[in-house]
Design an enzyme around this catalytic site. Structure first.
Site, mmCIF file in Angstrom:
data_model
loop_
_atom_site.group_PDB
_atom_site.id
_atom_site.type_symbol
_atom_site.label_atom_id
_atom_site.label_comp_id
_atom_site.label_asym_id
_atom_site.label_seq_id
_atom_site.Cartn_x
_atom_site.Cartn_y
_atom_site.Cartn_z
ATOM 1 N N GLU A 86 28.215 45.304 26.260
ATOM 2 C CA GLU A 86 28.143 45.778 24.610
ATOM 3 C C GLU A 86 27.310 44.682 23.712
ATOM 4 O OE1 GLU A 86 29.422 48.331 23.276
ATOM 5 O OE2 GLU A 86 31.396 48.847 24.209
ATOM 6 N N GLU A 117 41.042 39.805 43.693
ATOM 7 C CA GLU A 117 41.514 38.954 43.448
ATOM 8 C C GLU A 117 41.308 37.510 44.001
ATOM 9 O OE1 GLU A 117 46.097 38.055 41.726
ATOM 10 O OE2 GLU A 117 44.698 38.920 40.091
#
Length: 304
Positions: A86, A117
């Site tokens: 963004e 992960e």
């Protein structure tokens, strides 16, 4: 498979207030979720001193050309990539100024690759590509605070002299201990035990919003409360840009649009052109010699 002890993690605990979700109506579930979410803002507020300290250390690094790098897996990684993505359209930030890295790569944005992960070496490999320096900041994100991928990012960042910030939704985490600064938000148990895309995800997004937005404000990307460096990539943003110019300088929409077009879509340059009755070239010179200081360049021409 080797199991680990998660009993001490608040994000894994089952709260006692909402034990019968399976028997609730849609309305009851909606109200329960909304009620449970009320704790998030307060939890973030309790960690505000640490959040402020982290941002105060990030900003001078970014002013020196340093990068802000988010690293995480699963929901945490997706939120980091979201916040980073963004920044270019909102603040006209360079694509490599705020970077989001997710375990498993871009595929993991749409398809769960949760096993990634646990791969600490994968995090190191991704960060190695960036050639980190002391000017950079790496934010390791993991709701549990124990994710090997995020912890490895902290260790590697510190080995390169970069600022390492750990963001978790548990207290006393390994992620926090391995970071230079540990931001640890305790929102209490999730409505759905262990589902950290809920309150923990909301808290994480709130903190990331603060980090990136406040950093950009301090970097001069904002004037008053306007995103004056917004990229005019669609009709909505073009209209917003015109409205900004109208509001700041108290001019009509036609005047603002003409200036915006003459400034090749730059709100900042259009403001300087109109306020000082100068050409685009002169406006660019004025911005360059004042370090883009709109407060100085618009002095006496502001509305309000």
């Amino acid at each position: 498979m080797t199991l680990v002890d998660l009993t001490q993690l608040v994000t894994e605990q089952a709260g006692t207030k909402y034990q019968n979700l399976h028997s609730m109506s849609v309305a009851e579930l909606a109200h329960a979720m909304n009620e449970n979410d009320q704790a998030v803002a307060d939890a973030v507020n309790r960690e505000m001193k640490t959040i402020v300290s982290a941002i105060e250390q990030i900003v001078p690094r970014m002013k020196m050309g340093g990068r802000l790098v988010y690293v995480g897996a699963g929901t945490s990684g997706r939120l980091g990539v979201l916040d980073a993505s963004e920044c270019p359209p909102t603040f006209n930030a360079k694509p490599d100024q705020v970077i989001g890295i997710i375990a498993g790569g871009d595929t993991a944005l749409r398809t769960s690759i949760e096993g990634a992960e646990d791969d600490a070496e994968l995090a190191i490999a991704e960060l190695t590509k960036l050639d980190l320096s002391a000017a950079d900041t790496v934010v390791g994100i993991a709701a549990s605070g124990r994710t090997p991928y995020a912890i490895a990012a902290m260790d590697y960042a510190r080995s390169r002299g970069a600022l390492a910030i750990g963001l978790a939704c548990n207290k006393g985490t390994e992620l926090g201990r391995r970071a230079d600064i540990g931001i640890e938000i305790d929102c209490g148990p999730e409505l759905l035990a262990g589902s950290t895309r809920m309150k923990s995800g909301t808290a994480t997004k709130m903190v990331l919003n603060m980090i990136s937005t406040i950093a950009m404000v301090r970097l001069g990307k904002v004037y008053k409360n306007f995103m004056v460096d917004v990229q005019n990539s669609n009709i909505k943003l073009q209209t917003r840009s015109v409205n900004m110019i109208c509001t700041i300088l108290d001019v009509d929409a036609s005047t603002a649009l003409t200036a915006l077009n003459d400034a090749k879509g730059s709100v900042r340059k259009a403001l300087v052109m109109l306020a000082n009755d100068v050409s685009l070239e002169r406006a660019e010179e004025m911005l360059a010699t004042t370090s883009n200081d709109l407060t100085y360049l618009l002095n006496g021409h502001q509305n309000g």
